[in-house]
Design a protein around this motif. Structure first.
Motif, mmCIF file in Angstrom:
data_model
loop_
_atom_site.group_PDB
_atom_site.id
_atom_site.type_symbol
_atom_site.label_atom_id
_atom_site.label_comp_id
_atom_site.label_asym_id
_atom_site.label_seq_id
_atom_site.Cartn_x
_atom_site.Cartn_y
_atom_site.Cartn_z
ATOM 1 N N SER A 48 16.062 11.959 18.035
ATOM 2 C CA SER A 48 17.414 12.233 17.930
ATOM 3 C C SER A 48 17.762 11.967 16.628
ATOM 4 N N LYS A 49 17.054 10.892 15.749
ATOM 5 C CA LYS A 49 17.322 10.575 14.693
ATOM 6 C C LYS A 49 16.120 10.775 13.663
ATOM 7 N N GLY A 50 16.512 11.213 12.702
ATOM 8 C CA GLY A 50 15.250 11.595 11.513
ATOM 9 C C GLY A 50 14.495 10.538 11.383
ATOM 10 N N GLU A 51 13.231 10.734 10.911
ATOM 11 C CA GLU A 51 12.169 9.697 10.767
ATOM 12 C C GLU A 51 11.701 9.643 9.323
#
Length: 489
Positions: A48-51
């Motif tokens: 769900s969030k960029g890595e």
């Protein structure tokens, strides 16, 4: 991501690729994995969030790389070459980095015109007749030309569709009361029984009949007498021959159809002759192999894949036609948003997709970097390595060579039953040090050894032969042991 991050991360990827090829001989050619291996290591949903990039790269090396088949390894001897070179990779990088899509001159003027230039360069390098080139000549207008398709499969499909359209136009005049589906039911395509399976798929998608012509035993080329007989029989049955695919360098044995004998038949019967030289095409740049293309003047279309034997990475299939308007009639669409300044190389009228990347850029990089002489040297080295393997094979009486070696393919088998060769190939591929695939000729099983890598050397051929011999020892000794166990002398 800002440009600074992109620059830093890009350098890491370039370094990774360079390191990979410096150490590629140390890689097991075939991965030791089973279907479903990757799903065990990756999440079932996207994050769900960029890595962080470092984590993505780490997981690539940890989970993706173990499942890679190393096509560019000097120990990869399966299928046909998947062309590759650093100049081609850099050209592809530029194409992806620019992100400029092609479908008309207005959508990408430089990309469109570069492809026109490069296709004429290529055509002249294999000495195609002028009819296939864009370039103007003093005594006649230019109506032919070339474009870059994804693969030879697409080249065959689009030329078959163009030939089908032309045939329908002719037959509507002959049968004005018949519907198109009735006329379509009369259309039939020809090829040898050694043709690539992509022709079967093209005929299926084009909804036309396909007849396979037997080949000659001595060289696996199309039997011309059988072709003429088939044409007469089909026409007597009310069928309409409209397309023939001649093969130069078949997949099974690298056999070559005789264009000088097939061409006049196609010309007499108004059959569109397409030449598929997917693998062998770059070899025609060498004077010693150019005679294999004699008779090309009878063809309506011709293609080969720079992404096989010409140091250009996938995908890149060069297609030429004598009359580009024939493709346009079959492929042209004209919505208002595409009605802009036209040009002779409008890619949307040459292929099934509307848009594509600047494939000509990587080809331009390869041609500029290696030149004609560099490509000739590459082709000749592949042939030299295949001849070396052939000589090693001839020294071992347990093996039998199946077909003549022309370019970089050697077909062979263990003497005796097919099960021996099957067991040998299975043992070799299970070991993973080298990789080969099987083939079949006239129903007989064989093993295909192909020179593939840009970096292959004599020591790689000797290494492959040592692996084959060692596994042959095991297979044959195991067979003798089973025979003794059964009490058979």
């Amino acid at each position: 991501m800002d440009s600074k991050q992109f620059r830093e991360q890009g350098k890491q990827i370039v370094d990774f690729i360079a390191d990979y090829f410096e150490n590629i001989r140390s890689q097991r050619v075939i991965p030791d994995v089973r279907p479903g291996f990757l799903q065990k290591h990756l999440p079932t949903e996207a994050p769900s969030k960029g890595e962080e990039f470092v984590n993505v790269k780490e997981d690539f090396e940890k989970f993706i790389m173990p499942g890679i088949v190393h096509w560019q390894s000097p120990n990869f001897h399966a299928y046909y070459p998947c062309g590759h070179s650093f100049p081609a990779v850099l050209g592809d990088l530029l194409s992806g980095g620019l992100g400029s899509i092609m479908f008309s001159w207005a959508s990408n003027p430089a990309g469109t015109e570069l492809e026109v230039v490069v296709m004429d360069w290529l055509g002249k390098m294999v000495k195609l007749p002028e009819d296939f080139l864009f370039e103007f000549t003093k005594d006649k207008p230019h109506v032919g030309g070339g474009c870059i398709q994804n693969t030879a499969s697409e080249s065959i499909l689009v030329t078959m569709l163009a030939a089908r359209r032309a045939a329908l136009d002719r037959l509507r005049n002959r049968y004005p009361d018949d519907d198109d589906d009735v006329i379509m039911s009369r259309l039939i395509v020809y090829s040898s029984d050694q043709v690539h399976s992509c022709l079967d798929k093209a005929a299926m998608l084009a909804a036309v009949k396909l007849r396979k012509i037997p080949t000659n035993d001595e060289d696996q080329s199309m039997n011309v007498v059988a072709l003429e007989k088939a044409v007469k029989v089909d026409e007597a049955m009310g069928l309409h021959p409209f397309y023939l695919c001649a093969s130069l360098g078949t997949t099974s044995t690298c056999a070559f159809d005789d264009l000088k004998k097939i061409g006049p038949i196609c010309q007499r019967e108004s059959i569109w002759m397409h030449i598929d030289a997917a693998y062998s095409g770059p070899a025609f740049m060498c004077p010693e192999f150019r005679p294999l293309l004699d008779g090309v003047e009878f063809a309506e279309s011709f293609n080969f894949n720079p992404h096989k034997l010409m140091l250009t990475n996938f995908d890149c299939s060069a297609l030429w036609v004598k009359h580009r308007d024939m493709l346009k009639k079959a492929m042209h669409v004209d919505p208002i948003y595409l009605r802009k300044r036209s040009f002779m190389g409008e890619s949307k009228d040459w292929e099934i997709p509307l848009g594509r990347s600047m494939r000509a850029l990587k080809l331009w990089f390869v041609l500029r970097t290696y030149g004609l002489e560099g490509i000739q040297k590459h082709v000749r080295n592949h042939v030299k390595m295949a001849k070396l393997f052939e000589s090693l094979l001839a020294q071992d009486s347990r093996f039998e060579q199946v077909a003549k070696v022309v370019l970089g393919l050697v077909c062979f088998k263990l003497k005796g039953t097919a099960n021996k060769s099957k067991a040998l190939l299975k043992a070799i591929n299970n070991e993973g040090l080298i990789h080969m695939v099987p083939g079949e000729l006239n129903g007989a099983y064989m093993i295909r050894f192909v020179v593939c890598s840009e970096w292959v050397k004599e020591e790689d051929i000797h290494f492959a032969w040592s692996v084959i011999k060692r596994n042959a020892d095991k297979v044959l000794q195991g067979g003798e042991a089973r025979t003794r166990h059964m009490g058979v002398a």
